[in-house]
Design an enzyme around this catalytic site. Structure first.
Site, mmCIF file in Angstrom:
data_model
loop_
_atom_site.group_PDB
_atom_site.id
_atom_site.type_symbol
_atom_site.label_atom_id
_atom_site.label_comp_id
_atom_site.label_asym_id
_atom_site.label_seq_id
_atom_site.Cartn_x
_atom_site.Cartn_y
_atom_site.Cartn_z
ATOM 1 N N SER A 1 0.379 7.512 -7.185
ATOM 2 C CA SER A 1 0.954 6.538 -6.211
ATOM 3 C C SER A 1 1.470 5.278 -6.677
ATOM 4 C CB SER A 1 -0.364 6.147 -5.101
ATOM 5 O OG SER A 1 -0.558 7.109 -4.510
ATOM 6 N N LYS B 1 4.867 4.259 -5.412
ATOM 7 C CA LYS B 1 5.003 3.623 -4.030
ATOM 8 C C LYS B 1 5.872 2.063 -4.394
ATOM 9 C CE LYS B 1 1.735 5.826 -1.332
ATOM 10 N NZ LYS B 1 0.773 6.441 -2.020
ATOM 11 N N SER C 1 -2.661 2.193 -0.015
ATOM 12 C CA SER C 1 -1.662 3.237 -0.524
ATOM 13 C C SER C 1 -1.484 4.476 0.474
ATOM 14 C CB SER C 1 -2.304 3.833 -1.880
ATOM 15 O OG SER C 1 -1.154 4.598 -2.602
ATOM 16 N N LYS D 1 -0.157 -2.236 -7.724
ATOM 17 C CA LYS D 1 -0.275 -0.959 -6.949
ATOM 18 C C LYS D 1 -1.120 0.154 -8.080
ATOM 19 C CE LYS D 1 0.330 2.065 -4.034
ATOM 20 N NZ LYS D 1 -1.244 2.440 -4.085
#
Length: 381
Positions: A62, A65, A122, A226
């Site tokens: 993730s 992202k 997320s 992130k």
């Protein structure tokens, strides 16, 4: 004109200082990092302070992202998208597995809430909903992601989706993650409003959010950014933090456990804050104007960026000196942003870098009628 000067000087400010402590065999700083790949980068200069296997192509999970969020923020800051715009979840968006905020088909949320869902927990469903809203389809949005990656010099990267869910060939590197993370936090600082949230909610308080990045709560100065994890990517993180007006980016990929990724990122950030600092190189007084021959104006003002700074080790912070070398005169025409001199920066008596000094405005060449006008004027004054 200011953007032109800033672009020239931003490129010139890139330096890679020597590590404060190094492993004698490899030259790599001695930092405890438990990950297949890792990097530490300073935001303003882009200087790399630590690196290990930084171009190895790995699954980012993730952390993908970061690029999704970057494109959303670029759309917002350009005016193409508003935080108050309403996004409708499609059947494709709600079909995403993994981390999600459990959108229902045709459920609507503002861009603000969708962005919060992506940045804090997320949400894969929210990421796809935003992608479709901006580009019409996730596929088209992914094309935009890859195009932007190429523009940023992310040569190790191939995106196949906007979420980071497992897909054969969906890869990037620690270096590329640092590049896109830097672009996001450097040029879109408003993202901090979302990446620094520890606890929040959606749907009028009915759905609770808790940040997947525990450094936000437990690390002094944490600003984002992130997390990511899958069975094959293992544990990944792009962690950002700011102290003493210096922001660092620590990226770890394929760490064996969640605890290991956070500890490794924390160790990298601690190393950077302990050993490096940004030192101002702005002149203490205005630079003298330079004469322009045959110009519509007689002089032009040389300029440096108001926040000109260089990254140095803390041990060298007191030994930074500068010298200006300016043209004695110029001949028109002069372009705005044209290099008209240099600032030479010395650290510990050694030349560290040279920065361009630029003209703050354009000066056109005087015309023949203008020359006669000046001559006539001089006869009467």
């Amino acid at each position: 004109m200011k953007k032109l000067i800033s672009a020239v000087l931003a490129a010139a400010l890139l330096i890679v200082p020597a590590a404060a402590e190094s492993n004698a065999a490899s030259g790599t700083p001695s930092v405890a990092v438990d990950a297949t790949s890792a990097i530490l980068m300073e935001k303003e200069s882009g200087a790399v302070l630590y690196e290990n296997n930084v171009h190895e192509k790995l699954e980012p999970a993730s952390v993908t992202k970061v690029m999704t969020i970057l494109l959303v923020m670029e759309a917002i800051d350009s005016g193409a998208l508003s935080l108050d715009d309403v996004v409708t979840a499609s059947a494709h968006a709600v079909s995403m597995g993994g981390s999600q905020v459990y959108l229902k088909e045709n459920e609507q949320m503002t861009v603000r809430d969708m962005l919060k869902a992506v940045a804090v927990v997320s949400g894969n469903d929210a990421a796809v909903a935003l992608a479709e809203h901006i580009a019409g389809s996730e596929e088209h949005f992914v094309s935009m992601m890859n195009e932007r990656a190429a523009q940023l010099g992310m040569t190790d990267t191939t995106f196949l989706n906007c979420t980071g869910l497992p897909a054969a060939g969906h890869v990037t590197s620690a270096y590329d993650i640092a590049l896109m993370s830097r672009e996001l936090i450097l040029n879109h600082p408003a993202i901090r409003e979302y990446t620094t949230i520890w606890m929040d909610s959606l749907r009028d308080g009915a759905f609770q959010l808790s940040n997947t990045n525990r450094l936000i709560r437990f690390y002094d100065g944490a600003t984002g950014l992130k997390t990511g994890s899958t069975d094959t990517a293992l544990y990944c993180l792009s962690a950002t933090a700011e102290r003493d007006d210096m922001e660092l980016i620590a990226v770890v990929m394929k760490s064996p456990t969640s605890d290991a990724r956070f500890t490794s990122a924390q160790n990298l950030l601690n190393f950077g804050f302990s050993n490096y600092t940004l030192v101002s190189i702005a002149p203490k007084q205005a630079l003298p104007p330079i004469d322009v021959l045959l110009g519509e104006k007689k002089q032009v003002q040389p300029v440096l960026p108001s926040q000109g700074r260089i990254l140095v080790s803390k041990a060298d912070a007191g030994s930074v000196n500068t010298e200006f070398h300016l043209s004695s005169n110029l001949e028109a025409p002069v372009e705005a942003g044209q290099k008209i001199g240099e600032l030479v920066v010395y650290v510990g008596g050694e030349e560290a870098q040279r920065l361009p000094v630029c003209a703050d405005e354009a000066v056109a060449r005087i015309t023949v009628p203008g020359i006669f006008g000046n001559l006539l004027g001089s006869l009467f004054y």
